[in-house]
Scaffold this active site. Structure first.
Site, mmCIF file in Angstrom:
data_model
loop_
_atom_site.group_PDB
_atom_site.id
_atom_site.type_symbol
_atom_site.label_atom_id
_atom_site.label_comp_id
_atom_site.label_asym_id
_atom_site.label_seq_id
_atom_site.Cartn_x
_atom_site.Cartn_y
_atom_site.Cartn_z
ATOM 1 C CE LYS A 160 -3.699 -1.947 2.647
ATOM 2 N NZ LYS A 160 -4.585 -1.854 3.908
ATOM 3 C CG HIS A 209 -2.895 6.168 5.388
ATOM 4 N ND1 HIS A 209 -3.226 6.947 6.270
ATOM 5 C CD2 HIS A 209 -4.090 5.794 4.722
ATOM 6 C CE1 HIS A 209 -4.462 7.395 6.427
ATOM 7 N NE2 HIS A 209 -4.937 6.654 5.254
ATOM 8 C CG HIS A 265 1.697 4.243 8.753
ATOM 9 N ND1 HIS A 265 1.294 3.411 9.685
ATOM 10 C CD2 HIS A 265 0.797 3.929 7.727
ATOM 11 C CE1 HIS A 265 0.742 2.413 9.519
ATOM 12 N NE2 HIS A 265 0.141 2.549 8.256
#
Length: 480
Positions: free
Chosen positions: A40, A43, A46
């Site tokens: 992924k 994001h 994080h």
């Protein structure tokens, strides 16, 4: 006495060798932070774990500990069954090479949609994950490819943040050990069967099953906490740490409380030296294009806004690389906004307030540092000769000296609760004193001995400011 260490220039160890800090225990500290999921894009959620963990690792290292920086990737679980099965159907090797995480994101969205109404797809996902668990070559090879590509892309983001790791670990490393943990708990008679046929450990004080922790599903597969127990034991055996610090959001407080309790119950007394540093959520993080999902968008926006602000000042034209300076200053602004309050509290993200040059911001820290660098550059050679501290009698000088004298106390306080706000407040206060000194204590128009004494004071302030910024994870800029 305070300014003595700066006779030969900057002093990176100022305050670190004080009696107060020498009283702190030193040893090996393992810090686990950032820990995003593979396959992924990185994001924005994080960001906090990444910068807080980096600060704790920097602090521990500056205080003389041997620090192991670990990134524990979410690289195992049923979602990889879905992704593996989805890639077989929707994946494209060329697209994977061109833009790996974007393509995997697209595949994941498609396969999730498909699995909602297709029993075949759900079965294919279960089959793929079972193949992974049984180490079948083809499945493992595809999963490994996903993992390597993710780490490579994440390293680009970490490089921008000035963050590095000694070890990229992950849940996948502890599959077999998790089964050993289950056997050990069974041997000790700690594993009970629940009404739902899951295997649990009873953590209730009365032993009445009112507080249980599930370690095995009814089909015998392990859970996240089972792998976390295995990971903790493995790290202790491999690295022999004296303390281990986990940095995650506050929703996981119960998870870590149970983890440490189970480890102690298993006879691992070192678990009492493990701690969880938790933090609140960031609200309202938006870019001009809307809600933020990816961290790179936040970093790009911080750089663009900072570049625009800098273009309004005359000095920016002299910079060799204004983009790089804007990037560093923008990241400083992100970090200081995040670190100003208690970590546990949620806070509202505010672009305008964060990037102000005159407020209590990361921009103000950088601006003060750059201004001190400029003052020292313009007066090169002035410091030669005998230093006369009796020429620093003004209240403005005394304020700076007193502040510098507190540096070791601030680090001591910070080492106890691992809250960066103490250091941020200290540095901002130092910058306000320096701003007053710039106005009231000219160097260029003063007699040689006065100029020399003042310059020594300014150099000390710059050195401590730079040292403190580096602990926070901020790269000081020499010009802006």
């Amino acid at each position: 006495k305070v300014l003595e260490p700066f006779a030969k220039g900057d002093d990176d160890n100022f305050g670190l060798n004080s009696e107060l800090l020498n009283s702190l225990p030193r040893g090996t500290t393992l810090v686990e932070y950032s820990s995003p999921n593979i396959a992924k894009k990185f994001h924005a959620g994080h960001l906090r774990s990444t910068i807080i963990g980096n600060f704790i690792a920097n602090l521990k290292q500056s205080l003389g500990n041997n620090v192991i920086r670990m990134n524990y990737l979410g690289d195992w679980g049923m979602q990889f069954g879905l992704l593996g099965a989805g890639f077989k159907q929707f994946g494209c090797v060329e697209k994977l090479k061109d833009n790996p995480l974007q393509h995997l994101f697209e595949v994941y969205v498609k396969v999730n949609k498909e699995a909602e109404h297709s029993e075949d797809m759900k079965q294919a996902a279960r089959d793929f994950f079972r193949q992974l668990e049984q180490h079948e070559r083809q499945a493992v090879s595809l999963w490994q490819q996903f993992r390597e590509m993710t780490v490579k892309e994440y390293q680009q983001v970490y490089k921008r943040l000035g963050v590095h790791f000694d070890i990229y670990s992950g849940e996948s490393f502890h599959q077999d050990q998790a089964q050993e943990v289950v056997q050990e708990l069974q041997r000790r008679g700690l594993l009970k069967v629940s009404e739902k046929c899951t295997r649990v450990v009873d953590l209730s004080p009365e032993g009445d099953m009112t507080n249980v922790c599930t370690l095995l599903r009814s089909d015998g597969t392990t859970l996240y906490i089972t792998r976390d127990i295995a990971a903790a034991i493995s790290r202790r055996e491999t690295h022999g740490f004296d303390e281990m610090i986990y940095v995650t959001d506050k929703s996981q407080e119960n998870h870590f409380s149970q983890l440490f309790q189970i480890l102690v119950t298993m006879g691992h007394s070192w678990a009492e030296r493990c701690r969880h540093v938790s933090f609140g959520l960031v609200q309202g993080m938006k870019t001009r294009t809307g809600d933020v999902v990816f961290l790179e968008d936040v970093l790009d926006e911080a750089r663009a806004r900072m570049l625009h602000n800098m273009s309004q000042t005359s000095t920016t034209k002299e910079l060799e690389n204004p983009e790089e300076t804007a990037e560093r200053v923008g990241i400083s602004a992100l970090i200081v906004q995040d670190f100003k309050g208690p970590l546990q509290t949620d806070y509202r993200f505010d672009w305008d307030r964060m990037l102000q040059a005159r407020g209590d911001t990361g921009v103000f820290l950088q601006y003060t540092h750059a201004r001190l660098c400029s003052l020292i550059r313009r007066n090169e050679g002035v410091e030669a000769g005998t230093f006369n501290p009796s020429l620093l009698q003004e209240q403005t000088c005394i304020n700076i000296l007193k502040q510098l004298l507190c540096y070791d106390e601030i680090l001591h306080e910070t080492s106890k609760d691992l809250q960066p706000r103490h250091l941020v407040t200290f540095l901002l206060k130092l910058c306000h004193f320096v701003a007053s000194a710039h106005r009231e204590l000219p160097v260029a128009r003063s007699p040689q001995d006065v100029a020399q004494a003042r310059l020594r004071l300014f150099r000390a302030a710059r050195s401590v400011l730079a040292n403190g910024m580096k602990i926070l994870g901020i790269t000081p800029v020499p010009k802006m």
